[in-house]
Design a protein around this motif. Structure first.
Motif, mmCIF file in Angstrom:
data_model
loop_
_atom_site.group_PDB
_atom_site.id
_atom_site.type_symbol
_atom_site.label_atom_id
_atom_site.label_comp_id
_atom_site.label_asym_id
_atom_site.label_seq_id
_atom_site.Cartn_x
_atom_site.Cartn_y
_atom_site.Cartn_z
ATOM 1 N N GLU A 114 0.838 -1.207 0.000
ATOM 2 C CA GLU A 114 0.000 0.000 0.000
ATOM 3 C C GLU A 114 0.873 1.256 0.000
ATOM 4 O O GLU A 114 0.593 2.216 -0.724
ATOM 5 N N GLN A 115 1.922 1.256 0.801
ATOM 6 C CA GLN A 115 2.824 2.408 0.838
ATOM 7 C C GLN A 115 3.559 2.563 -0.487
ATOM 8 O O GLN A 115 3.739 3.682 -0.980
ATOM 9 N N THR B 191 3.157 5.706 -8.936
ATOM 10 C CA THR B 191 2.252 6.786 -9.357
ATOM 11 C C THR B 191 2.718 7.492 -10.622
ATOM 12 O O THR B 191 1.894 7.979 -11.395
ATOM 13 N N ARG C 46 2.512 1.804 -3.407
ATOM 14 C CA ARG C 46 1.580 2.331 -4.408
ATOM 15 C C ARG C 46 1.470 3.851 -4.353
ATOM 16 O O ARG C 46 1.048 4.477 -5.321
ATOM 17 N N ASP C 47 1.836 4.445 -3.227
ATOM 18 C CA ASP C 47 1.790 5.897 -3.075
ATOM 19 C C ASP C 47 3.092 6.586 -3.479
ATOM 20 O O ASP C 47 3.197 7.805 -3.380
#
Length: 107
Positions: free
Chosen positions: A72-73, A81, A75-76
């Motif tokens: 999840e981290q 991105t 993906r940021d």
């Protein structure tokens, strides 16, 4: 049981256009989630040997949650991105998992 996850990755042409210093900086920032929380990360270059994947990341995690939160981290981060890398496949596994199973189910 400790998990081992293989991420099959593809670097974009945009990533390859960046200078090596900039790539190193972005990678260091983007991969921070994988060097904490009971995780370890190893990176393998594959582009010279495989047409479908440019890179393989081997992640070891104490729990599925630790792995999930790191993804999840990730993906940021700009690695994802900005489209510098795409995840082409994920292979979750347990090293010698059959041995743990056999020990738990010994007769």
């Amino acid at each position: 049981m400790r998990m081992t996850i293989f991420l099959l990755l593809n670097a974009s042409p945009g990533w390859l256009r960046l200078g090596r210093k900039e790539r190193s900086r972005l990678a260091a920032d983007g991969l921070k989630p994988f060097v904490r929380n009971g995780l370890s990360l190893r990176h393998f270059d594959a582009e010279a040997f495989h047409a479908d994947y440019s890179d393989v990341a081997m992640i070891e995690a104490e729990t599925p949650e630790a792995y999930y939160f790191a993804i999840e981290q990730l993906r940021d981060t700009a690695l994802i991105t900005e489209g510098y890398f795409s995840v082409a496949g994920i292979i979750p596994s347990y090293e010698n998992g059959f041995r743990t199973y056999e020990a738990a189910h010994a007769v």
